[in-house]
Design a protein around this motif. Structure first.
Motif, PDB file in Angstrom:
ATOM      1  N   GLY A  58       5.313   7.758   7.287  1.00  0.00           N
ATOM      2  CA  GLY A  58       4.377   7.375   6.234  1.00  0.00           C
ATOM      3  C   GLY A  58       4.558   5.931   5.797  1.00  0.00           C
ATOM      4  N   PRO A  59       5.773   5.513   5.425  1.00  0.00           N
ATOM      5  CA  PRO A  59       5.994   4.102   5.074  1.00  0.00           C
ATOM      6  C   PRO A  59       5.701   3.136   6.214  1.00  0.00           C
ATOM      7  N   LEU A  60       5.993   3.545   7.472  1.00  0.00           N
ATOM      8  CA  LEU A  60       5.677   2.668   8.603  1.00  0.00           C
ATOM      9  C   LEU A  60       4.177   2.428   8.698  1.00  0.00           C
ATOM     10  N   GLY A  61       3.394   3.496   8.480  1.00  0.00           N
ATOM     11  CA  GLY A  61       1.951   3.342   8.492  1.00  0.00           C
ATOM     12  C   GLY A  61       1.465   2.450   7.369  1.00  0.00           C
ATOM     13  N   ASP A  62       2.102   2.543   6.184  1.00  0.00           N
ATOM     14  CA  ASP A  62       1.715   1.695   5.056  1.00  0.00           C
ATOM     15  C   ASP A  62       2.084   0.229   5.303  1.00  0.00           C
ATOM     16  N   ARG A  63       3.231   0.012   5.905  1.00  0.00           N
ATOM     17  CA  ARG A  63       3.711  -1.375   6.074  1.00  0.00           C
ATOM     18  C   ARG A  63       3.024  -2.087   7.227  1.00  0.00           C
ATOM     19  N   ALA A 182     -10.026  -0.008   2.547  1.00  0.00           N
ATOM     20  CA  ALA A 182     -10.138  -0.351   1.144  1.00  0.00           C
ATOM     21  C   ALA A 182      -9.096  -1.390   0.761  1.00  0.00           C
ATOM     22  N   SER A 183      -9.332  -2.071  -0.340  1.00  0.00           N
ATOM     23  CA  SER A 183      -8.431  -3.143  -0.758  1.00  0.00           C
ATOM     24  C   SER A 183      -7.041  -2.650  -1.088  1.00  0.00           C
ATOM     25  N   THR A 184      -6.941  -1.379  -1.469  1.00  0.00           N
ATOM     26  CA  THR A 184      -5.620  -0.839  -1.802  1.00  0.00           C
ATOM     27  C   THR A 184      -4.768  -0.639  -0.568  1.00  0.00           C
ATOM     28  N   ALA A 185      -5.376  -0.636   0.599  1.00  0.00           N
ATOM     29  CA  ALA A 185      -4.635  -0.289   1.811  1.00  0.00           C
ATOM     30  C   ALA A 185      -3.544  -1.283   2.132  1.00  0.00           C
ATOM     31  N   SER A 186      -3.732  -2.544   1.769  1.00  0.00           N
ATOM     32  CA  SER A 186      -2.768  -3.563   2.168  1.00  0.00           C
ATOM     33  C   SER A 186      -1.756  -3.902   1.083  1.00  0.00           C
ATOM     34  N   LYS A 187      -1.887  -3.311  -0.094  1.00  0.00           N
ATOM     35  CA  LYS A 187      -1.017  -3.711  -1.191  1.00  0.00           C
ATOM     36  C   LYS A 187       0.435  -3.310  -0.979  1.00  0.00           C
ATOM     37  N   GLY A 188       0.673  -2.295  -0.143  1.00  0.00           N
ATOM     38  CA  GLY A 188       2.045  -1.869   0.087  1.00  0.00           C
ATOM     39  C   GLY A 188       2.644  -2.430   1.357  1.00  0.00           C
ATOM     40  N   ALA A 189       1.930  -3.355   2.009  1.00  0.00           N
ATOM     41  CA  ALA A 189       2.353  -3.809   3.334  1.00  0.00           C
ATOM     42  C   ALA A 189       3.721  -4.464   3.331  1.00  0.00           C
ATOM     43  N   ALA A 190       4.073  -5.152   2.260  1.00  0.00           N
ATOM     44  CA  ALA A 190       5.340  -5.887   2.244  1.00  0.00           C
ATOM     45  C   ALA A 190       6.457  -5.143   1.528  1.00  0.00           C
ATOM     46  N   LEU A 196       7.992   1.946  -1.803  1.00  0.00           N
ATOM     47  CA  LEU A 196       6.779   2.737  -1.588  1.00  0.00           C
ATOM     48  C   LEU A 196       6.914   4.124  -2.212  1.00  0.00           C
ATOM     49  N   TYR A 197       8.062   4.779  -1.970  1.00  0.00           N
ATOM     50  CA  TYR A 197       8.258   6.098  -2.569  1.00  0.00           C
ATOM     51  C   TYR A 197       8.429   6.011  -4.080  1.00  0.00           C
ATOM     52  N   GLY A 198       8.971   4.881  -4.556  1.00  0.00           N
ATOM     53  CA  GLY A 198       9.047   4.688  -5.997  1.00  0.00           C
ATOM     54  C   GLY A 198       7.673   4.688  -6.634  1.00  0.00           C
ATOM     55  N   ARG A 199       6.698   4.072  -5.966  1.00  0.00           N
ATOM     56  CA  ARG A 199       5.334   4.076  -6.479  1.00  0.00           C
ATOM     57  C   ARG A 199       4.755   5.489  -6.510  1.00  0.00           C
ATOM     58  N   VAL A 200       5.077   6.275  -5.481  1.00  0.00           N
ATOM     59  CA  VAL A 200       4.567   7.649  -5.438  1.00  0.00           C
ATOM     60  C   VAL A 200       5.091   8.453  -6.624  1.00  0.00           C
ATOM     61  N   PHE A 201       6.398   8.358  -6.896  1.00  0.00           N
ATOM     62  CA  PHE A 201       6.996   9.199  -7.935  1.00  0.00           C
ATOM     63  C   PHE A 201       6.846   8.623  -9.341  1.00  0.00           C
ATOM     64  N   GLN A 202       6.195   7.489  -9.447  1.00  0.00           N
ATOM     65  CA  GLN A 202       5.802   7.039 -10.772  1.00  0.00           C
ATOM     66  C   GLN A 202       4.746   7.971 -11.374  1.00  0.00           C
TER      67      GLN A 202
END
Length: 354
Positions: A58-63, A182-190, A196-202
Motif C-alpha cells: 500500500g505505501p509503495l503504491g502511494d509513494r 485526483a490531486s490528493t493522489a500525489s500528496k503522500g508521494a514523499a 502514511l500510516y500515521g495519516r490513516v490512524f489520525q
C-alpha cells in the motif's frame, strides 16, 4: 483498452487464484500423502502472506505508482502459479502459495484505492460495487471451475487455468497507460511508510473499520477449506463427486455477491449504508446457523448464496468507508483493510481445524 476493464481482468484473476485451492483440498492431500487438515493450510499459506504484504505494498503504491506496483505484482503472481504446477512436493507447493499470496496482495487493494482517487464519495460505492462484480466472479469461478475441472482432468488443470488468467492480466497491465488522478493522489508521494500510516490512524474510525475487516475474514471464510471434508461426513455425496459439489457450494457464495453487485445502487437507496450493514450481519448469522441443520449439498448451496449476498452488503459498505479514511494515503488505508481481511482468512482455518 479502458483502465477500468484492465483492472477488472486483474482482480478477476486474483480472485480466481484465491479460491482455486478450496475444492481440491482432498485430491491434493491424496496426491501428496498428507492429512486433509494439512492440505487445508494451503489457504492459510496464501492468505497470511497476502495480509502481511499489504503493510508494504500500500505505501509503495502511494509513494511511487499504483499501476507500476500492480504490473510487477501480477507478473509475480503468474510466475508463482506456474511454479505451483511443477511442485514436486507438498512443501514446494506451500512455498509457491506463499509467494502467490504476497504478489496477489498488490492487485485488488490498489485497484480499489485507484477507484477512490477517481470517483467522489457519492459515486464511489457504486463503482467499487461494479468492480466487486469482477472480484466475486473470479472467486466464484475459482471454486466452481476448480472443482469441476478436477473431476474431469485432475487437480493440475485448475492451477493451469489460474496461471493463464494471471498471465492475461499481467499482459493487459503492462500495456495500460495511467489516467490522470485526483490531486490528493500525489500528496503522500514523499512520505515514509510510518508517516502514511500515521495519516490513516489520525481518523478515529480507522481502528473500528480494521477490526471489522479482521472479524469478517475470520468468521465468514474459516470453514471454506473444510467444505469437502464436511460433505463426506454429513451428506450422502459420493467421494468422487466431493470436489465438484464443494466447488458449487462455494461458488454459490459468489453468486450471492454477484446479485449484490447488480443491485448495489438500489440497495443503497432503499436501506442506506448503516441499515444495510445491520441487516447483512443478521441474515448472515441466520444462514450459518441454518448450515448446521442441513444434510443436503444443494440446500447448503442455496444457504451460501444468501450468505454471500449478506457478506457483500457489509463488506462493500466498509470498503467504501475505508477509501475515505485518509485521501492522501488512500493506498495505505485500503491495503491495511485488506491486511485485516486476509489475516482473518488465514487465522480462521487454524482456529476451526480442531
Amino acid at each position: 483498452m479502458p483502465l477500468f476493464l484492465v483492472f477488472s481482468v486483474c482482480v478477476f484473476a486474483s480472485g480466481f487464484a484465491l479460491r482455486v485451492i478450496d475444492p481440491i483440498v482432498l485430491p491434493l492431500a491424496a496426491h501428496y500423502a498428507v492429512p486433509p487438515e494439512m492440505a487445508a493450510m494451503l489457504n492459510t499459506a496464501y492468505a497470511l502472506p497476502y495480509a502481511v504484504a499489504q503493510l508494504f505494498l500500500g505505501p509503495l503504491g502511494d509513494r511511487f505508482s499504483k499501476l507500476r506496483c500492480m504490473q510487477v505484482c501480477c507478473t509475480g503472481l503468474t510466475l508463482a502459479l506456474v511454479l505451483g504446477l511443477l511442485a514436486p512436493s507438498f512443501t514446494w507447493l506451500v512455498g509457491t502459495r506463499i509467494v502467490a499470496g504476497i504478489f496477489a496482495g498488490g492487485l485488488i487493494p490498489l485497484v480499489l484505492a485507484s477507484l477512490g482517487e477517481k470517483y467522489d464519495m457519492a459515486e464511489r460505492q457504486v463503482m467499487i460495487g461494479r468492480m466487486l462484480f469482477a472480484i466475486i466472479a473470479g472467486q466464484m469461478l475459482g471454486s466452481v471451475v476448480s472443482g469441476l475441472s478436477n473431476e474431469a482432468f485432475g487437480w493440475h488443470s485448475a492451477l493451469v487455468i489460474s496461471a493463464l488468467l494471471a498471465a492475461v492480466g499481467a499482459v493487459f497491465l503492462w500495456q495500460a497507460r495511467p489516467e490522470s488522478s485526483a490531486s490528493t493522489a500525489s500528496k503522500g508521494a514523499a512520505l515514509s511508510m510510518g508517516a502514511l500510516y500515521g495519516r490513516v490512524f489520525q481518523n478515529p474510525r480507522a481502528i473500528w473499520l480494521y477490526a471489522c475487516a479482521l472479524a469478517e475474514g475470520t468468521l465468514f471464510f474459516s470453514f471454506f477449506p473444510y467444505v469437502g471434508a464436511l460433505l463426506l461426513e454429513h451428506t450422502t455425496v459420493a467421494a468422487a463427486s466431493v470436489s465438484g459439489r464443494a466447488g458449487l457450494i462455494l461458488g454459490a457464495f459468489g453468486i450471492g455477491g454477484l446479485l449484490y453487485a447488480i443491485l448495489v445502487r438500489r440497495l443503497i437507496g432503499w436501506l442506506g449504508v448503516s441499515r444495510m450493514c445491520l441487516i447483512g450481519s443478521l441474515v448472515a448469522a441466520a444462514c450459518y446457523a441454518a448450515l448446521t441443520l442441513s444434510s443436503f449439498w444443494w440446500v447448503d448451496a442455496l444457504v451460501m448464496l444468501v450468505a454471500g449476498f449478506s457478506f457483500y452488503m457489509i463488506h462493500n459498505s466498509l470498503q467504501t468507508q475505508v477509501t475515505e479514511l485518509a485521501p492522501s494515503a488512500r493506498g495505505s488505508a485500503v491495503a491495511l483493510f485488506a491486511c485485516g481481511l486476509f489475516a482473518g482468512q488465514g487465522i480462521g482455518p487454524l482456529l476451526l481445524a480442531p
